[in-house]
Motif scaffolding. Sequence first.
Motif, PDB file in Angstrom:
ATOM      1  N   TRP A  61      16.344   2.458 -53.246  1.00 51.86           N
ATOM      2  CA  TRP A  61      15.856   1.951 -54.537  1.00 51.86           C
ATOM      3  C   TRP A  61      14.386   2.368 -54.746  1.00 51.86           C
ATOM      4  O   TRP A  61      14.024   2.888 -55.807  1.00 51.86           O
ATOM      5  N   GLU A 167      26.590  -8.340 -68.645  1.00 52.03           N
ATOM      6  CA  GLU A 167      26.286  -7.953 -67.259  1.00 52.03           C
ATOM      7  C   GLU A 167      25.996  -6.451 -67.119  1.00 52.03           C
ATOM      8  O   GLU A 167      24.941  -6.073 -66.611  1.00 52.03           O
ATOM      9  N   HIS A 226      15.399 -14.336 -61.370  1.00 55.79           N
ATOM     10  CA  HIS A 226      16.576 -13.760 -62.042  1.00 55.79           C
ATOM     11  C   HIS A 226      17.626 -14.849 -62.227  1.00 55.79           C
ATOM     12  O   HIS A 226      18.314 -15.222 -61.288  1.00 55.79           O
ATOM     13  N   SER A 271      21.695 -18.945 -56.061  1.00 53.59           N
ATOM     14  CA  SER A 271      21.572 -17.513 -56.331  1.00 53.59           C
ATOM     15  C   SER A 271      20.244 -16.953 -55.838  1.00 53.59           C
ATOM     16  O   SER A 271      19.203 -17.585 -55.968  1.00 53.59           O
TER      17      SER A 271
HETATM   18  C1  B12 Z   1      15.972  -9.146 -66.236  1.00 55.36           C
HETATM   19  C2  B12 Z   1      15.397  -8.736 -64.904  1.00 55.36           C
HETATM   20  C3  B12 Z   1      14.201  -9.338 -64.487  1.00 55.36           C
HETATM   21  C4  B12 Z   1      13.566 -10.510 -65.236  1.00 55.36           C
HETATM   22  C5  B12 Z   1      14.449 -11.785 -64.985  1.00 55.36           C
HETATM   23  C6  B12 Z   1      14.324 -12.760 -66.159  1.00 55.36           C
HETATM   24  C7  B12 Z   1      15.347 -13.849 -66.172  1.00 55.36           C
HETATM   25  N1  B12 Z   1      15.030 -14.851 -66.972  1.00 55.36           N
HETATM   26  O1  B12 Z   1      16.383 -13.849 -65.519  1.00 55.36           O
HETATM   27  C8  B12 Z   1      12.133 -10.561 -64.600  1.00 55.36           C
HETATM   28  C9  B12 Z   1      11.144  -9.830 -65.505  1.00 55.36           C
HETATM   29  C10 B12 Z   1      11.579 -11.960 -64.300  1.00 55.36           C
HETATM   30  C11 B12 Z   1      12.321  -9.722 -63.335  1.00 55.36           C
HETATM   31  C12 B12 Z   1      11.419  -9.711 -62.313  1.00 55.36           C
HETATM   32  C13 B12 Z   1      11.499  -8.896 -61.193  1.00 55.36           C
HETATM   33  N2  B12 Z   1      12.415  -7.942 -60.973  1.00 55.36           N
HETATM   34 CO1  B12 Z   1      14.020  -7.781 -62.013  1.00 55.36          CO
HETATM   35  N3  B12 Z   1      15.522  -7.356 -62.993  1.00 55.36           N
HETATM   36  C14 B12 Z   1      16.056  -7.776 -64.111  1.00 55.36           C
HETATM   37  C15 B12 Z   1      17.382  -7.014 -64.436  1.00 55.36           C
HETATM   38  C16 B12 Z   1      17.043  -5.883 -65.407  1.00 55.36           C
HETATM   39  C17 B12 Z   1      18.522  -7.813 -65.010  1.00 55.36           C
HETATM   40  C18 B12 Z   1      18.930  -9.079 -64.220  1.00 55.36           C
HETATM   41  C19 B12 Z   1      20.132  -9.652 -64.909  1.00 55.36           C
HETATM   42  O2  B12 Z   1      20.004 -10.339 -65.910  1.00 55.36           O
HETATM   43  N4  B12 Z   1      21.363  -9.298 -64.434  1.00 55.36           N
HETATM   44  C20 B12 Z   1      22.612  -9.687 -65.082  1.00 55.36           C
HETATM   45  C21 B12 Z   1      23.435 -10.622 -64.197  1.00 55.36           C
HETATM   46  C22 B12 Z   1      24.663 -11.097 -64.944  1.00 55.36           C
HETATM   47  O3  B12 Z   1      23.861  -9.878 -63.075  1.00 55.36           O
HETATM   48  P1  B12 Z   1      23.585 -10.374 -61.584  1.00 55.36           P
HETATM   49  O4  B12 Z   1      22.239 -10.995 -61.513  1.00 55.36           O
HETATM   50  O5  B12 Z   1      23.906  -9.242 -60.701  1.00 55.36           O
HETATM   51  O6  B12 Z   1      24.617 -11.568 -61.377  1.00 55.36           O
HETATM   52  C23 B12 Z   1      26.015 -11.394 -61.134  1.00 55.36           C
HETATM   53  C24 B12 Z   1      26.357 -11.281 -59.637  1.00 55.36           C
HETATM   54  O7  B12 Z   1      25.294 -10.794 -58.841  1.00 55.36           O
HETATM   55  C25 B12 Z   1      26.812 -12.655 -59.247  1.00 55.36           C
HETATM   56  N5  B12 Z   1      25.868 -13.709 -58.859  1.00 55.36           N
HETATM   57  C26 B12 Z   1      24.544 -13.848 -59.068  1.00 55.36           C
HETATM   58  N6  B12 Z   1      24.116 -15.019 -58.563  1.00 55.36           N
HETATM   59  C27 B12 Z   1      25.179 -15.653 -58.036  1.00 55.36           C
HETATM   60  C28 B12 Z   1      25.310 -16.890 -57.407  1.00 55.36           C
HETATM   61  C29 B12 Z   1      26.572 -17.303 -56.958  1.00 55.36           C
HETATM   62  C30 B12 Z   1      26.719 -18.634 -56.284  1.00 55.36           C
HETATM   63  C31 B12 Z   1      27.695 -16.452 -57.134  1.00 55.36           C
HETATM   64  C32 B12 Z   1      29.035 -16.883 -56.653  1.00 55.36           C
HETATM   65  C33 B12 Z   1      27.577 -15.201 -57.763  1.00 55.36           C
HETATM   66  C34 B12 Z   1      26.313 -14.823 -58.215  1.00 55.36           C
HETATM   67  O8  B12 Z   1      27.459 -13.107 -60.424  1.00 55.36           O
HETATM   68  C35 B12 Z   1      26.677 -12.704 -61.565  1.00 55.36           C
HETATM   69  C36 B12 Z   1      27.595 -12.593 -62.762  1.00 55.36           C
HETATM   70  O9  B12 Z   1      28.742 -11.796 -62.481  1.00 55.36           O
HETATM   71  C37 B12 Z   1      17.759  -6.505 -63.000  1.00 55.36           C
HETATM   72  C38 B12 Z   1      18.753  -5.362 -62.956  1.00 55.36           C
HETATM   73  C39 B12 Z   1      20.022  -5.756 -62.196  1.00 55.36           C
HETATM   74  N7  B12 Z   1      20.669  -4.798 -61.575  1.00 55.36           N
HETATM   75  O10 B12 Z   1      20.429  -6.907 -62.152  1.00 55.36           O
HETATM   76  C40 B12 Z   1      16.360  -6.244 -62.419  1.00 55.36           C
HETATM   77  C41 B12 Z   1      16.129  -6.176 -60.886  1.00 55.36           C
HETATM   78  C42 B12 Z   1      16.989  -7.204 -60.193  1.00 55.36           C
HETATM   79  N8  B12 Z   1      14.717  -6.531 -60.753  1.00 55.36           N
HETATM   80  C43 B12 Z   1      14.149  -5.849 -59.864  1.00 55.36           C
HETATM   81  C44 B12 Z   1      12.784  -6.024 -59.475  1.00 55.36           C
HETATM   82  C45 B12 Z   1      12.188  -5.017 -58.506  1.00 55.36           C
HETATM   83  C46 B12 Z   1      12.027  -7.100 -59.976  1.00 55.36           C
HETATM   84  C47 B12 Z   1      10.568  -7.467 -59.598  1.00 55.36           C
HETATM   85  C48 B12 Z   1      10.192  -7.348 -58.127  1.00 55.36           C
HETATM   86  C49 B12 Z   1       9.660  -6.576 -60.479  1.00 55.36           C
HETATM   87  C50 B12 Z   1       8.169  -6.743 -60.214  1.00 55.36           C
HETATM   88  N9  B12 Z   1       7.563  -5.688 -59.720  1.00 55.36           N
HETATM   89  O11 B12 Z   1       7.624  -7.786 -60.435  1.00 55.36           O
HETATM   90  C51 B12 Z   1      10.472  -8.922 -60.113  1.00 55.36           C
HETATM   91  C52 B12 Z   1      10.838  -9.999 -59.042  1.00 55.36           C
HETATM   92  C53 B12 Z   1      10.807 -11.402 -59.609  1.00 55.36           C
HETATM   93  C54 B12 Z   1      11.284 -12.491 -58.705  1.00 55.36           C
HETATM   94  N10 B12 Z   1      10.450 -13.009 -57.809  1.00 55.36           N
HETATM   95  O12 B12 Z   1      12.427 -12.949 -58.792  1.00 55.36           O
HETATM   96  C55 B12 Z   1      15.079  -4.838 -59.208  1.00 55.36           C
HETATM   97  C56 B12 Z   1      15.485  -5.258 -57.791  1.00 55.36           C
HETATM   98  C57 B12 Z   1      15.620  -4.050 -56.897  1.00 55.36           C
HETATM   99  C58 B12 Z   1      15.802  -4.365 -55.439  1.00 55.36           C
HETATM  100  N11 B12 Z   1      16.413  -3.423 -54.764  1.00 55.36           N
HETATM  101  O13 B12 Z   1      15.416  -5.355 -54.922  1.00 55.36           O
HETATM  102  C59 B12 Z   1      16.237  -4.733 -60.228  1.00 55.36           C
HETATM  103  C60 B12 Z   1      17.617  -4.437 -59.615  1.00 55.36           C
HETATM  104  C61 B12 Z   1      15.907  -3.638 -61.290  1.00 55.36           C
HETATM  105  C62 B12 Z   1      16.042  -2.213 -60.766  1.00 55.36           C
HETATM  106  N12 B12 Z   1      17.156  -1.542 -60.990  1.00 55.36           N
HETATM  107  O14 B12 Z   1      15.118  -1.710 -60.161  1.00 55.36           O
HETATM  108  N13 B12 Z   1      13.448  -9.001 -63.384  1.00 55.36           N
END
Ligand code: B12
Length: 337
Positions: A61, A167, A226, A271
């Motif tokens: 990444w 998503e 997140h 989460s």
């Molecule tokens: C929006 C976002 C943010 C927002 C979040 C705002 C908010 N109110 O949620 C903000 C700006 C705060 C943010 C900050 C950061 N972010 Co960000 N963010 C994102 C982004 C673009 C979208 C997240 C999202 O909404 N996903 C949509 C949901 C539906 O998907 P999901 O989270 O995967 O959830 C699904 C499953 O994982 C699962 N799931 C999740 N939780 C749980 C819990 C249970 C119990 C179960 C069963 C299932 C489950 O089910 C969900 C639905 O199907 C992601 C990209 C990505 N790939 O997710 C990056 C991402 C996660 N972020 C990233 C980064 C680097 C950061 C920061 C470090 C940036 C920085 N330099 O400050 C910070 C860290 C903040 C912190 N301490 O948490 C990286 C992480 C990379 C890595 N390898 O670690 C990502 C992947 C972006 C990228 N491609 O580079 N972020």
Amino acid sequence: MGISVSRESLVSAVYDDLKGKGLVSPEDRDLCIQDINYHLDYLEEAIRNSSPELFEDYVLWADVLLRNLGLPEECLRGSLKSMEKVMLEVLDDETASLASSYISGSLRKLEMEHKPPSYMRDQPLRDLAEKYLELVLNTEAKKARDLIISSLKSGVNVEDIYLHVFEPVQHEIGRLWQTNQISVAHEHYATSVTQMIMSELYPYIYQASERKNLRLVAACVNNELHEIGIRMVSDFFEINGWDSVYLGASTPPEDFRKIVDELKPDLVAVSATMTFNVGHVRSLIKLLGELDDSPPVMVGGYPFNVDTELWRKVRADLHAASASSAVRVAEEFLKTE
Ligand code: B12
């Protein structure tokens, strides 16, 4: 196992090594030190969880991120090699050889193709997802909202909008940011539009006909921002007849414990997206386990999908990879308990 030598002395030795190789100039010192600390945070968490996968995933990444910012590929590789060299010099043999194996494994992975593919793939509702992505990137919140509301009215269900529109679009927004094609401002805008529309969907979510007399408490662990993923999970439980109590982002552990003690849920869902927060998941599970009648804890989020055994390592009771399977996995678990 942790890395016990002082973090400061380790980081400055790595920095000096990089300076000696001519890979960093004095004006970049602060940025370089920040990056080394970031690499070490991930390495420590990976080692603590016996999970080379977590570190490899981070390195791939970081490589994509840094190269798209215009940094030469030698930058990350050089830092990792200096980290390995310094650790072999200053750490005890066992920790050093473990750290070295994690680092050399990740360096090997860097040689393989690791360009992140688009998330807008062949999937149900692909056209709708692409249109929604285009609208949020063009800052057209009203049109994005109308698009979603009219598809619901025409019979698309909320679960499909969550899984096949919100998503993948949110993941794609992340990839576009990581590859330097959009700014943080665009990501913030897309996220806030998605959250705004999600909050309009509760009339559909609260429609579940049959109530199951089961209660869920769902939240992000301390320091985790997140929140959309766990909110989707919580809404899926609500749609399926549970009473979901959704707490949101970064929940202080002591307050988490108190509300679980008060509400006595049938299940707690926790989460974490950032690998550096996995330690908080582990300690929260321990804290909840000290309650009388402690409920089962389900975990999920990005690191738990990278290392599919991680949920066991943090001593969770169950895990699901996505909102689509979470309710079924939970109900099967409760049946066999
Ligand atoms: C929006 C976002 C943010 C927002 C979040 C705002 C908010 N109110 O949620 C903000 C700006 C705060 C943010 C900050 C950061 N972010 Co960000 N963010 C994102 C982004 C673009 C979208 C997240 C999202 O909404 N996903 C949509 C949901 C539906 O998907 P999901 O989270 O995967 O959830 C699904 C499953 O994982 C699962 N799931 C999740 N939780 C749980 C819990 C249970 C119990 C179960 C069963 C299932 C489950 O089910 C969900 C639905 O199907 C992601 C990209 C990505 N790939 O997710 C990056 C991402 C996660 N972020 C990233 C980064 C680097 C950061 C920061 C470090 C940036 C920085 N330099 O400050 C910070 C860290 C903040 C912190 N301490 O948490 C990286 C992480 C990379 C890595 N390898 O670690 C990502 C992947 C972006 C990228 N491609 O580079 N972020």
